[in-house]
Design an enzyme around this catalytic site. Sequence first.
Site, PDB file in Angstrom:
ATOM      1  N   SER A 225       0.828  -1.206   0.000  1.00  0.00           N
ATOM      2  CA  SER A 225       0.000   0.000   0.000  1.00  0.00           C
ATOM      3  C   SER A 225       0.862   1.257   0.000  1.00  0.00           C
ATOM      4  O   SER A 225       1.655   1.433  -0.908  1.00  0.00           O
ATOM      5  CB  SER A 225      -0.954  -0.065   1.194  1.00  0.00           C
ATOM      6  OG  SER A 225      -2.096   0.656   0.905  1.00  0.00           O
ATOM      7  N   LYS A 229       3.975   1.957  -2.631  1.00  0.00           N
ATOM      8  CA  LYS A 229       4.325   3.140  -3.420  1.00  0.00           C
ATOM      9  C   LYS A 229       5.801   3.468  -3.148  1.00  0.00           C
ATOM     10  O   LYS A 229       6.569   3.812  -4.045  1.00  0.00           O
ATOM     11  CB  LYS A 229       3.462   4.348  -3.006  1.00  0.00           C
ATOM     12  CG  LYS A 229       1.938   4.108  -3.033  1.00  0.00           C
ATOM     13  CD  LYS A 229       1.160   5.333  -2.559  1.00  0.00           C
ATOM     14  CE  LYS A 229      -0.184   5.059  -1.895  1.00  0.00           C
ATOM     15  NZ  LYS A 229      -1.236   4.462  -2.618  1.00  0.00           N
ATOM     16  N   TRP A 318     -10.163  -0.218  -4.455  1.00  0.00           N
ATOM     17  CA  TRP A 318      -9.564   1.105  -4.188  1.00  0.00           C
ATOM     18  C   TRP A 318      -8.179   1.228  -4.831  1.00  0.00           C
ATOM     19  O   TRP A 318      -7.771   2.295  -5.283  1.00  0.00           O
ATOM     20  CB  TRP A 318      -9.491   1.289  -2.667  1.00  0.00           C
ATOM     21  CG  TRP A 318      -9.119   2.648  -2.159  1.00  0.00           C
ATOM     22  CD1 TRP A 318      -8.060   2.948  -1.351  1.00  0.00           C
ATOM     23  CD2 TRP A 318      -9.806   3.892  -2.359  1.00  0.00           C
ATOM     24  NE1 TRP A 318      -8.038   4.286  -1.043  1.00  0.00           N
ATOM     25  CE2 TRP A 318      -9.104   4.897  -1.654  1.00  0.00           C
ATOM     26  CE3 TRP A 318     -10.942   4.267  -3.083  1.00  0.00           C
ATOM     27  CZ2 TRP A 318      -9.499   6.236  -1.638  1.00  0.00           C
ATOM     28  CZ3 TRP A 318     -11.334   5.606  -3.071  1.00  0.00           C
ATOM     29  CH2 TRP A 318     -10.615   6.568  -2.358  1.00  0.00           C
ATOM     30  N   HIS A 369      -7.378  -6.007   0.839  1.00  0.00           N
ATOM     31  CA  HIS A 369      -6.170  -5.187   0.952  1.00  0.00           C
ATOM     32  C   HIS A 369      -5.277  -5.691   2.090  1.00  0.00           C
ATOM     33  O   HIS A 369      -5.584  -5.482   3.259  1.00  0.00           O
ATOM     34  CB  HIS A 369      -6.658  -3.758   1.227  1.00  0.00           C
ATOM     35  CG  HIS A 369      -5.615  -2.714   1.102  1.00  0.00           C
ATOM     36  ND1 HIS A 369      -4.988  -2.438  -0.088  1.00  0.00           N
ATOM     37  CD2 HIS A 369      -5.077  -1.870   2.025  1.00  0.00           C
ATOM     38  CE1 HIS A 369      -4.124  -1.445   0.099  1.00  0.00           C
ATOM     39  NE2 HIS A 369      -4.152  -1.091   1.376  1.00  0.00           N
TER      40      HIS A 369
HETATM   41  C1  GTR Z   1      -5.414   4.270   1.927  1.00  0.00           C
HETATM   42  C2  GTR Z   1      -4.927   5.179   0.850  1.00  0.00           C
HETATM   43  C3  GTR Z   1      -4.186   4.351  -0.141  1.00  0.00           C
HETATM   44  C4  GTR Z   1      -3.327   3.269   0.473  1.00  0.00           C
HETATM   45  C5  GTR Z   1      -3.705   2.856   1.881  1.00  0.00           C
HETATM   46  C6  GTR Z   1      -2.628   2.233   2.766  1.00  0.00           C
HETATM   47  O1  GTR Z   1      -6.328   4.793   2.768  1.00  0.00           O
HETATM   48  O2  GTR Z   1      -6.004   5.828   0.272  1.00  0.00           O
HETATM   49  O3  GTR Z   1      -3.518   5.143  -1.073  1.00  0.00           O
HETATM   50  O4  GTR Z   1      -2.016   3.423   0.274  1.00  0.00           O
HETATM   51  O5  GTR Z   1      -4.284   3.838   2.609  1.00  0.00           O
HETATM   52  O6  GTR Z   1      -1.488   2.646   2.775  1.00  0.00           O
HETATM   53  O7  GTR Z   1      -2.997   1.316   3.505  1.00  0.00           O
END
Ligand code: GTR
Length: 388
Positions: A225, A229, A318, A369
Amino acid sequence: MKYAILSAGLAILMQTVCSAASEIPPLLTCSDGTQVTTKEQWETKRRPELLELFRSQVYGRNLVERPDTLTFASDAPDEVMLDGKAIRKLVKISYKGPGGTGEIHLRAFIPKQEKPAAAFLLICNRPADKNLDVTRTIKSEFWPVERIIERGYAALAFWNGDVAPDKFNGFTNGLYQVFQPDVSKRTPESGGAISAWAWGASRVMDWIETEPLLDAKHVAVVGHSRGGKTALWCAAQDQRFAMGCSNDSGCTGAKLNRSSSPKSEHIAQITKGFRHWFCRNYDKYANNEDALPIDQHQLLALIAPRICCVGSASKDAWAGPASEFESCKLASPAWELYGLTGVSGYIFPLPNKSVSGGYVDYHLREGGHNLNEFDWNHYMDVADRFWK
Ligand code: GTR
């Protein structure tokens, strides 16, 4: 069978929706119009140009690369652990600047073996007490040390908050404070947290290069996440990493910004919700993606000719799985310049399947996620293919 046809149909539909948004900046056309046809042109012209655009428009610049003040020390004596299978090293990586000092606490479990071990470095964006337990009393699939050791790799991790806090507080602490205590000197190109965390991973690599038990030429940087990045931005810049693994990195990670996939995150949402992750210039592109001279397939391409793994999860709309895959496809011509294969010509896989074989690897895990053992095993399978 029915499910396979349905799911392949859905995938094609998703890809059409995702790529319909607007014209995606071409990977191999330089800003002056030159077409890149050789790896030399890529390395000397297009790669530096793209790196500079990601620095100035998206993630921002750090004030220093490797600081002269960098030191390594032991946080605790080395210990043999995991029934004698691994050596645990706890390393304090310190640096000083005009605003004070900073420290990264690296946890390293290295398999006991004759030759230096290849390693997986996790940039951990989840609580360290629950995910990075150095006593191994608390176990977490997010960092499955025992499994990584079993497979013959060293398991390394640091907590991103060591380098810079994961909250917006005006860049008044962490790495920013150490190297630029006067916040009024920040510019629209000043780096945000993702740049800072990526910098931290590079400082870990500085230590790895000094450690005889590790094979610095075979190190993967992994993140989930926001950590994903970061892993991509780190691998893009720091060519010492032989492999970059993005897990569910989504918006401003592997996912294309010009994806219109309606349930996925876009620049407007990410720059509003997480102001501290990027440089201020990035705000200009909220609801204005077409003005951005780059897109995220070009970030993946900066990892060429090294190994690039992108993992998505089937229920993680997402992060935009289909767009993450599209991005891998659009990045693949960078590897082709080196005579290597990526995922050009492939279709979006079914859940729990991957598009594997080349230097760009994509897998779609069934579920939501998360970074779990399924993902880890897949990244290690890819490493096995190249490194064993
Ligand atoms: C979310 C965000 C994402 C993602 C995530 C995370 O809320 O919108 O871009 O990276 O957090 O890091 O778990």
